[in-house]
Scaffold this motif. Sequence first.
Motif, PDB file in Angstrom:
ATOM      1  N   SER A  34      37.285  97.441  84.238  1.00  0.00           N
ATOM      2  CA  SER A  34      36.900  98.482  85.190  1.00  0.00           C
ATOM      3  C   SER A  34      35.888  99.437  84.575  1.00  0.00           C
ATOM      4  CB  SER A  34      38.133  99.268  85.640  1.00  0.00           C
ATOM      5  OG  SER A  34      39.043  98.403  86.289  1.00  0.00           O
ATOM      6  N   ASN A  35      36.120  99.774  83.302  1.00  0.00           N
ATOM      7  CA  ASN A  35      35.176 100.666  82.622  1.00  0.00           C
ATOM      8  C   ASN A  35      33.787 100.045  82.536  1.00  0.00           C
ATOM      9  OD1 ASN A  35      37.132 102.588  82.277  1.00  0.00           O
ATOM     10  ND2 ASN A  35      37.715 101.884  80.215  1.00  0.00           N
ATOM     11  N   VAL A  36      33.751  98.768  82.293  1.00  0.00           N
ATOM     12  CA  VAL A  36      32.461  98.058  82.190  1.00  0.00           C
ATOM     13  C   VAL A  36      31.736  98.096  83.534  1.00  0.00           C
ATOM     14  CG1 VAL A  36      31.371  95.812  81.851  1.00  0.00           C
ATOM     15  CG2 VAL A  36      33.178  96.571  80.296  1.00  0.00           C
ATOM     16  N   VAL A  37      32.490  97.851  84.620  1.00  0.00           N
ATOM     17  CA  VAL A  37      31.887  97.846  85.955  1.00  0.00           C
ATOM     18  C   VAL A  37      31.303  99.225  86.280  1.00  0.00           C
ATOM     19  CG1 VAL A  37      32.356  97.678  88.422  1.00  0.00           C
ATOM     20  CG2 VAL A  37      33.327  95.991  86.833  1.00  0.00           C
ATOM     21  N   MET A  91      30.308 101.528  84.179  1.00  0.00           N
ATOM     22  CA  MET A  91      29.137 101.789  83.340  1.00  0.00           C
ATOM     23  C   MET A  91      27.914 101.045  83.863  1.00  0.00           C
ATOM     24  SD  MET A  91      30.846 101.727  79.526  1.00  0.00           S
ATOM     25  CE  MET A  91      29.259 101.953  78.742  1.00  0.00           C
ATOM     26  N   GLU A  92      28.107  99.782  84.251  1.00  0.00           N
ATOM     27  CA  GLU A  92      26.980  98.996  84.756  1.00  0.00           C
ATOM     28  C   GLU A  92      26.453  99.572  86.076  1.00  0.00           C
ATOM     29  OE1 GLU A  92      25.318  96.559  83.356  1.00  0.00           O
ATOM     30  OE2 GLU A  92      26.548  96.870  81.561  1.00  0.00           O
ATOM     31  N   THR A  93      27.399 100.032  86.892  1.00  0.00           N
ATOM     32  CA  THR A  93      26.982 100.632  88.165  1.00  0.00           C
ATOM     33  C   THR A  93      26.158 101.884  87.919  1.00  0.00           C
ATOM     34  OG1 THR A  93      28.976  99.798  89.258  1.00  0.00           O
ATOM     35  CG2 THR A  93      27.777 101.588  90.350  1.00  0.00           C
ATOM     36  N   ARG A  94      26.621 102.699  86.966  1.00  0.00           N
ATOM     37  CA  ARG A  94      25.869 103.906  86.644  1.00  0.00           C
ATOM     38  C   ARG A  94      24.473 103.564  86.124  1.00  0.00           C
ATOM     39  NH1 ARG A  94      30.488 107.582  83.566  1.00  0.00           N
ATOM     40  NH2 ARG A  94      31.673 108.154  85.465  1.00  0.00           N
ATOM     41  N   ARG A  95      24.419 102.556  85.261  1.00  0.00           N
ATOM     42  CA  ARG A  95      23.111 102.153  84.717  1.00  0.00           C
ATOM     43  C   ARG A  95      22.167 101.708  85.838  1.00  0.00           C
ATOM     44  NH1 ARG A  95      24.715  98.502  79.400  1.00  0.00           N
ATOM     45  NH2 ARG A  95      25.567 100.224  78.127  1.00  0.00           N
ATOM     46  N   LEU A  96      22.720 100.943  86.779  1.00  0.00           N
ATOM     47  CA  LEU A  96      21.909 100.449  87.890  1.00  0.00           C
ATOM     48  C   LEU A  96      21.382 101.606  88.739  1.00  0.00           C
ATOM     49  CD1 LEU A  96      20.795  98.079  89.530  1.00  0.00           C
ATOM     50  CD2 LEU A  96      22.958  98.004  90.777  1.00  0.00           C
ATOM     51  N   TRP A 121      20.970 104.720  87.769  1.00  0.00           N
ATOM     52  CA  TRP A 121      19.971 105.462  87.000  1.00  0.00           C
ATOM     53  C   TRP A 121      18.634 104.721  87.005  1.00  0.00           C
ATOM     54  CZ3 TRP A 121      19.768 110.263  85.665  1.00  0.00           C
ATOM     55  CH2 TRP A 121      20.940 111.001  85.472  1.00  0.00           C
TER      56      TRP A 121
END
Length: 641
Positions: A22-25, A27-32, A34
């Motif tokens: 869940s943490n990975v998802v 983080m990836e969503t935030r990166r996307l 940004w």
Amino acid sequence: MEKKLQLIQQQNSTAPVVGCFSNVVVMETRRLLWFMAFAFSLVLLVQYIELPYGYVISSLLSTGKARVATADSFLANGMGDPVNRTVSGGPDASSVSQNVTEVVGEKKKPDTSKRSSDAFGGDERVVERSSGDFLEMNLSNKSLAAETGSNQHKHELPMSSDTSSRNSSIDSLQGADAAPPSIKDDDRAPLVSSPLYSPSNASSPVRERPSLTHSQLSTEVSNSAIRRAPKSTRIKGAPTVVVPISKMNNLLSQSRVSYHSMKARWPSKADDELLNAKRLIVSADSVAKNPRVDVSIYRNFSAFARSYELMEKTLKIYIYSEGERPIFHEPELNGIYASEGWFMKQLQENKHFVTKNGDKAHLFYLPFSSHVLQEVLYVPDSHSRKNLVRYLSSYLKNITTTHRFWDRTNGTDHFLVACHDWAPAETGRIMNNCIRALCNANAKGGFQFGKDISLPETYVRDAKSPLKSLGGKPPSQRHILAFFAGKMHGYLRPILLDHWENKDPDMKISGKLQKGKDQTYIQYMKSSKYCISAKGYEPYTPRVVEAIFYECVPVILSDNYIPPFFETLNWESFAVFILEKDIPKLKKILASIPEKRYVEMQQRVRLVQKHFLWHDKPVKFDIFHMILHSLWYTRVVNIGA
């Protein structure tokens, strides 16, 4: 029980994995997100920096980045904000020249001599649209002043028909009105764009224009910046609102009360001289009769005579030296756009009216050719004039950052003289405060009564002999009731021919005459009582002036056309105005005019003729001086106390 314990242990052992996933998802969503925000910001930044006024930004936000004058600051009343000299940057001059070759390479420049000889048998105008008023872009402009002007008295005419015209002239006269390309509303281009490059002084001799490969143009004029569109096939329809000549008279009269130039930001001796001239013109003694002049030709002869006298004594004009040839400073003297070229040439050569000291000037001339602008910069099939407007905007930026004259009045003491179809739309925003002398004077196309001037469209066949074939037969030898010949441009001419071609021996109405029959065309005009000036794609037409040239009474068959020198001449005393809807009654209307009345009008045509003639060297009361007077008079009557 053991099974339950094992199940609980399994769930506890997988919880860290799920949490980690869940943490990975997240983080990836935030990166996307940004990344998307950064990309969007970058796109906006690029458009903001690279495109004048950032077209995308200006569609999202209420204001652009910079302006010479915003759309709102160029209202009819001239009460806009001061000129902002911080303008969005474009490429510098060194980066521009490399684009010139590909711009010019896209459009082969027609031979000038050919244009003058077959202007009405060939494609003198750009033939790329057959629909829609290209001036529709001006409908969004608050200063669209087809409703703001007016005029004073009108003299009797044997009928109450009204209209006007826009077509071409001869083959002769027959088909030079090929339509300009259809223009979209989003072509309302920026007020200012990239800088103008390399000013050039000039008074310019007449010569064959070189290819524009020697000119430095804005990167925005590159072909790659304009998307090509398919040709339009829609036929332009009749105007939805008709302004008859009587209404135009009222609009002009009203404009004298309602329209005034903005007050100058700092005082000037020239303004004091204008105010004094205004007082003298208003107080001029009324002249009801004059043994040497038929005063009925003029709206107010006493005011005209006094104003003309003061113009000759007082008027000084400053001509900007900035501007690249061939668009600036290089006049065209042949063809149907000759008016703007002859005026440019004769003013540049004039030592009486021209001053090099801008502080002494009453008017400031923007010396460009609207026809050459189109000929050089328009990209065929693009159906867009954005690059043309950008080029004028960059020129305006240049003179407003180099000189202070524009800032003093926000451009209300500046003027342009333009005869191309597109000139009203190209200048409708960026030069809307200026006095605009326009051939395309359309009461519903952005023309502002009391501020703009209707410029005569003159077809000059031979620049070396502009008065060749002048005159016509006396009334007793004019046996043709009405004459028209021309290409089937626009919606009106086919209707005219449907009703009258080969229908009546008194009505010589036809399409284009055979090539090489130029003399026949001229002889028809010289032998006809009434010469019909039927509009083509736009309201104006050289046939109006040609009729006067050959001493034939003009019949203006073009709704909403404002005839030349409208603020000075009483057109109803020597011309016939017929509404387009009355084409079926054309002969009945003309035949009902008493012979005595016709002879009177024809005599007045001969008297007013001197105001429409180009001479090698200007003479008093000729077309050059009449254009100057219209500019002078408009500036004088609009000057604020």
